[in-house]
Write an enzyme that holds these catalytic residues in place. Structure first.
Site, mmCIF file in Angstrom:
data_model
loop_
_atom_site.group_PDB
_atom_site.id
_atom_site.type_symbol
_atom_site.label_atom_id
_atom_site.label_comp_id
_atom_site.label_asym_id
_atom_site.label_seq_id
_atom_site.Cartn_x
_atom_site.Cartn_y
_atom_site.Cartn_z
ATOM 1 N N THR A 260 102.800 36.938 14.893
ATOM 2 C CA THR A 260 101.978 37.140 13.789
ATOM 3 C C THR A 260 102.838 37.150 12.600
ATOM 4 O O THR A 260 104.207 36.988 12.735
ATOM 5 C CB THR A 260 101.231 38.345 13.905
ATOM 6 O OG1 THR A 260 102.082 39.227 13.879
ATOM 7 C CG2 THR A 260 100.149 38.466 15.005
ATOM 8 N N ARG A 288 88.604 32.353 20.564
ATOM 9 C CA ARG A 288 89.562 33.682 21.120
ATOM 10 C C ARG A 288 89.807 34.403 20.151
ATOM 11 O O ARG A 288 90.133 34.317 19.054
ATOM 12 C CB ARG A 288 91.055 32.999 21.959
ATOM 13 C CG ARG A 288 91.691 34.096 22.549
ATOM 14 C CD ARG A 288 92.998 34.415 21.407
ATOM 15 N NE ARG A 288 94.214 35.152 22.096
ATOM 16 C CZ ARG A 288 95.085 35.498 21.428
ATOM 17 N NH1 ARG A 288 95.281 35.090 20.108
ATOM 18 N NH2 ARG A 288 96.027 36.410 21.861
ATOM 19 N N VAL A 289 89.871 35.904 20.395
ATOM 20 C CA VAL A 289 90.161 36.976 19.519
ATOM 21 C C VAL A 289 91.351 37.672 20.054
ATOM 22 O O VAL A 289 91.463 38.121 21.309
ATOM 23 C CB VAL A 289 89.169 38.035 19.209
ATOM 24 C CG1 VAL A 289 89.626 39.116 18.397
ATOM 25 C CG2 VAL A 289 87.924 37.214 18.789
ATOM 26 N N GLY A 290 92.407 37.758 19.237
ATOM 27 C CA GLY A 290 93.693 38.207 19.763
ATOM 28 C C GLY A 290 93.913 39.803 19.216
ATOM 29 O O GLY A 290 92.781 40.383 18.912
ATOM 30 N N ASP A 291 95.289 40.339 19.269
ATOM 31 C CA ASP A 291 95.438 41.544 19.011
ATOM 32 C C ASP A 291 95.335 42.018 17.506
ATOM 33 O O ASP A 291 94.914 43.022 17.192
ATOM 34 C CB ASP A 291 96.660 42.114 19.696
ATOM 35 C CG ASP A 291 97.912 41.350 18.996
ATOM 36 O OD1 ASP A 291 97.847 40.235 18.826
ATOM 37 O OD2 ASP A 291 98.783 42.072 18.575
#
Length: 498
Positions: A260, A288-291
């Site tokens: 990121t 997809r969903v990340g952190d």
């Protein structure tokens, strides 16, 4: 004392302590310019398999120039005076001119990262397996806003996702107060009159709010860059040939962005903001969903008060105590100084408080310490999610208790919780790789409530090949590094690093 190519650095934990006389840094009085805590700033542009050996100097200069430009521009912004009739939370105020808030400073930096194609956010975002860009962003403050932290995700048309997150946080003041948020009506089929009390919003609903908040919108083609497209195609081809154990998302011989961009800022009132933005993981699944948009995983900020000063006796404090006594007249110099600078947590950039407080146990127990912490993570987002990485740092610092620098190192430093989460997949799939930047603010008061000391510490640690980052040091200078454990990286004589 450098690490072997492709291996984690031996001690990439890094903190810079800025301390001075209390009357020079902190005042209970609020003048027209606001508080007087010295603002701090640190930014990052991703971490991962950024191997030093063979890294082109020309490419290094591109990152160096970009990071120094962004951190310098943001430093200039955070030291300016604003006369907009608002306070640090954005509410109307008659208090006079002010300096930018932590939220304004952090998002100012991240917008510039989003606009630079070098970094995996905004214009430089990576592609999913289906060849589309889906962006995520978040912001969180240690205090001052009702929602504290928010995340947005699944974005394809918002030019600067971090500004949508910021607007969502700001509008939360009305959303959570029961007032009506005065947004323009929308003709969209999605019924989203406001963000209401929500912390996270995905896709079309988030983009509808972005339009109503006045965020700049673009066509999806805006996010296309040839470099990211080539990385996307090359990695999928390698996967199809059976040359990847990580589904085209990571490579042992190439840095594929899976991290990121972010910034952490502390303003003159001691409020800390963490702002983070990303395109996600190269060749992630669409949807997809990340952190990055998940509180506690990829970002966190909070403030708490406790007895005594758990931050006061770090390993460096103990070392200094042993070598500065009359019976131990030791002075570090030359090669030994450089050796220790790489092996220890940057002691030569530690500025002890002038004057100081009593070190007696009775004095210490009478103290009350207010600590604030904010951090932004970068690396393999799924691993950050599995260990709730950034919130774990805060929890360790608060409940052990211990300095945030030690807690951060224990999570994202070599051999820390993040690396351990990968198990025997470490170094094979990209799991467990990452780094983190942060700031810890400390305000100490005696038994009478009088402020006796303040500190602002920049925190950094990583467990992988390298981490793009830059910060403003205690002398107001912009510094950039990818690998160094001390200050700036040592440059090679040739056109590649060794």
């Amino acid at each position: 004392m450098s690490s072997r190519p492709g291996q984690p650095p031996q001690t990439p934990a890094f903190w810079i302590k800025s301390q001075s006389l209390v009357d020079a840094m902190y005042s209970e009085k609020q003048n027209s310019g606001g508080g007087t805590i010295t603002p701090r700033l640190v930014i990052h542009g991703g971490a991962g398999n950024i191997v030093r050996n063979g890294f082109p100097v020309e490419k290094y200069d591109q990152y160096r120039n970009a990071l120094l430009r962004i951190v310098s521009n943001t430093h200039a912004y955070m030291t300016t005076t604003i006369a907009d009739g608002k306070d640090s939370s954005g509410a109307l105020s008659a208090s006079g001119p002010r300096r930018p808030s932590a939220l304004e400073i952090a998002t100012h930096a991240v917008v510039q990262l989003e606009n630079d194609a070098l970094f995996n956010s905004g214009h430089g975002a990576v592609f999913t397996r289906d060849g589309v860009n889906q962006l995520e962003a978040s912001v969180m403050v240690s205090r001052g806003f009702k929602k504290r932290g928010v995340g947005v995700m699944g974005l394809r048309r918002v030019r600067n996702p971090v500004l949508l997150a910021r607007r969502m946080l700001e509008h939360g003041e009305k959303d959570l107060a029961g007032g009506k948020d005065e947004l323009e009506p929308s003709s969209s089929e999605i019924d989203a009159p406001s963000a209401q009390g929500h912390t996270q919003i995905y896709g079309e609903a988030a983009e509808q709010l972005a339009r109503r908040y006045g965020c700049d919108m673009v066509e999806p083609s805006y996010f296309f860059t040839k470099q990211r497209w080539d990385e996307h195609v090359r990695a999928l081809e390698k996967e199809r040939r059976g040359g990847s154990a990580s589904f085209g998302t990571w490579a042992a011989d190439e840095y594929l962005p899976q991290g990121t961009c972010g910034a952490v800022a502390m303003d003159e009132h001691g409020v800390i903001c963490a702002a983070t933005s990303t395109g996600g993981m190269t060749n992630k699944l669409t949807g997809r969903v990340g952190d990055t948009p998940v509180p506690g995983a990829g970002f966190w900020a909070e403030e708490w008060t406790e007895k005594g000063d758990p931050t006061g006796k770090t390993s460096w404090d103990k070392l200094m105590s042993s070598v500065t006594t009359a019976s131990s007249p030791i002075e570090f110099a030359g090669s030994l100084r450089g050796f220790l600078a790489d092996c220890l947590p940057t002691p030569f950039m530690y500025t002890p408080v002038a004057g100081g407080r009593s070190s007696s146990s009775s004095s210490s127990t009478a103290l009350t310490t207010t600590r604030s912490f904010g951090a932004s993570g970068t690396g393999n987002g799924d691993s950050f999610l599995r260990v709730s990485a950034v919130r774990t740092v805060a929890a360790m610092a608060r409940w052990k208790p211990e300095p945030c620098a030690a807690a951060l190192r224990g999570v994202v430093g070599p051999g820390g919780e993040l690396q351990q989460s990968a198990g025997d997949r470490w170094g094979v799939t990209g799991e467990g790789e990452g780094g983190m930047i942060g700031i810890e603010g400390v305000v100490m008061r005696d038994a009478h409530g009088t402020v006796v000391e303040t500190r602002g510490e920049i925190l950094m640690s990583y467990n992988c090949g390298g981490m793009y980052r830059a910060w403003i040091d205690e002398d107001g200078r912009a510094v950039m590094s990818i690998w160094s454990n001390t200050t700036r990286d040592e440059m090679p004589d040739g056109d590649h690093f060794e």
